[in-house]
Design a protein around this motif. Structure first.
Motif, PDB file in Angstrom:
ATOM      1  N   THR A  38       0.842  -1.205   0.000  1.00  0.00           N
ATOM      2  CA  THR A  38       0.000   0.000   0.000  1.00  0.00           C
ATOM      3  C   THR A  38       0.871   1.246   0.000  1.00  0.00           C
ATOM      4  O   THR A  38       0.659   2.175  -0.794  1.00  0.00           O
ATOM      5  N   VAL A  42       1.157   4.047  -3.147  1.00  0.00           N
ATOM      6  CA  VAL A  42       0.920   5.479  -2.945  1.00  0.00           C
ATOM      7  C   VAL A  42       2.167   6.264  -3.342  1.00  0.00           C
ATOM      8  O   VAL A  42       2.098   7.267  -4.064  1.00  0.00           O
TER       9      VAL A  42
ATOM     10  N   TRP B  80      -5.249  11.390   1.435  1.00  0.00           N
ATOM     11  CA  TRP B  80      -5.017  10.819   2.772  1.00  0.00           C
ATOM     12  C   TRP B  80      -6.182   9.919   3.174  1.00  0.00           C
ATOM     13  O   TRP B  80      -5.988   8.869   3.803  1.00  0.00           O
ATOM     14  N   THR B  83      -5.901   6.563   1.270  1.00  0.00           N
ATOM     15  CA  THR B  83      -4.796   5.759   1.795  1.00  0.00           C
ATOM     16  C   THR B  83      -5.153   5.193   3.169  1.00  0.00           C
ATOM     17  O   THR B  83      -4.943   4.000   3.447  1.00  0.00           O
ATOM     18  N   THR B  86      -7.660   2.393   2.848  1.00  0.00           N
ATOM     19  CA  THR B  86      -7.024   1.153   2.384  1.00  0.00           C
ATOM     20  C   THR B  86      -6.349   0.447   3.554  1.00  0.00           C
ATOM     21  O   THR B  86      -6.493  -0.767   3.745  1.00  0.00           O
ATOM     22  N   THR B  87      -5.621   1.238   4.369  1.00  0.00           N
ATOM     23  CA  THR B  87      -4.937   0.663   5.528  1.00  0.00           C
ATOM     24  C   THR B  87      -5.933   0.071   6.515  1.00  0.00           C
ATOM     25  O   THR B  87      -5.729  -1.035   7.029  1.00  0.00           O
TER      26      THR B  87
END
Lengths: 112, 246
Positions: A38, A42, B80, B83, B86-87
């Motif tokens: 991930t 990014v 942000w 991301t 996703t985390t």
């Protein structure tokens, strides 16, 4: 020594897979790898790679999906039947994309 | 959840073989029963692949068709938030996998703990997603309900190198946002269904289910949860990442 019953014979049937318990260490390793990928995808999106921005992002997504399917969804340790089932699903999806796209690129040239 | 009904058949029906109370009578072995349950769940997931697959294909075609509009549209995604989400989903997949492991180990406390953490991650994901949708509403990026091409016909200070779109191409950003809301909306609906089922599973687990050797429900729910994670693994690069530099 008594005759093996039908039930015993089925227990020895080689097509029946041995149930495999995946250890938490494997889960932890896959979890770490997924987080790294991930971060990587990014970071890669901030680089100027032209057409390869999409290629890299999709390649990383496919890698992550394969990790989830193999380990979190236990396909790595599953029977051939389940492996083939998953493969046929992915194959059918690729047929969907390929046939649709070949329709689009083989007619109305230059219009899209 | 009718396993109790099947399991309470008269023992005489089983003849010479005594077996696990969770083994339904039409299966020969527990392994065969597990295999059939996983197979059935995967068949359902295949229909889900095709369901999302149709929308992914539509995205691919329209992105080629209205490429500048899709690039401009995706520049408005909140990096942000994508991301972080996703985390959060990857963490929830890990805790779900640990939940399945705990059920396998017949550890009720650990199962409850991991299911609860998974539930929390699921709710956090939906919260962040709602925040993003709210942001898009504020910017008039919701086709059909609240949309203006203003952001796309003028240079935005966050992307000073972007050229403003011609009005007809700027209109086409609606294709991007329509697909964005459809894809993330249907994905969030799957998350909502997952979170609701998790609440029910937590209740049953709290009463002692799934840790007595019969855990098909937990295993199959795990497959569902991981599948929804995989869909997001593809949505994130397609919607947020691949057009950052064009």
């Amino acid at each position: 020594m008594t005759e093996p019953t039908r039930h015993d014979q089925l227990d020895l049937e080689p097509t029946l897979y041995e149930h495999h318990v995946v250890s938490p260490k494997v889960y932890l390793g896959v979890f770490g790898a997924l987080l790294c990928f991930t971060a990587l995808t990014v970071a890669a999106s901030y680089l100027e790679l032209g057409v390869f921005n999409a290629v890299v992002a999709i390649a990383i997504a496919v890698t992550k999906a394969v990790l989830v399917i193999l380990f979190f969804m236990h396909i790595r340790y599953s029977s051939r039947l389940l492996k083939l089932t998953v493969a046929s699903g992915i194959f059918t999806f690729l047929v969907l994309i390929t046939l649709t796209l070949s329709d689009y690129i083989s007619r109305a040239w230059g219009l899209w | 959840m009718d396993s109790q009904v099947i399991a309470t058949q008269p023992t005489s029906a089983h003849g010479e073989h005594g077996h696990s109370p969770h083994l339904r009578h039409h299966f020969a072995t527990v392994a065969q029963q597990r295999e059939a349950a996983s197979f059935g769940m995967w068949l359902f997931l295949l229909t889900e692949i095709m369901f999302f697959g149709g929308m992914f294909t539509a995205y691919l075609i329209y992105r080629n068709w209205y490429y500048p509009a899709f690039v401009a549209g995706s520049h408005w995604m909140i990096m942000w938030a994508g991301t972080l989400n996703t985390t959060v989903l990857i963490c929830s997949s890990f805790t779900m996998a640990m939940g399945v492991y705990s059920a396998e180990m017949r550890n009720r406390k650990a199962l409850l703990r991991y299911l609860f953490i998974t539930l929390c991650f699921g709710i956090v994901f939906l919260g962040i997603k709602a925040y993003e949708w709210h942001d898009e509403w504020e910017h008039h990026h919701v086709p059909g309900l609240n949309f203006s091409i203003n952001d796309f016909t003028h240079v935005d200070q966050r992307y000073p190198q972007d050229k403003p779109l011609a009005p007809d191409m700027a209109e086409k950003t609606q294709a991007y946002f329509s697909l964005y809301f459809m894809l993330t909306g249907v994905h969030a609906l799957h998350m909502l269904v997952g979170v609701s089922i998790l609440v029910v599973l937590l209740f049953h687990a709290w009463r002692g289910a799934y840790t007595t050797g019969h855990m098909t429900t937990i295993e199959n729910f795990g497959l569902y949860w991981h599948f929804v994670d995989i869909v997001w693994i593809f949505l994130f690069p397609l919607l947020y990442l691949i057009s950052r530099h064009q």
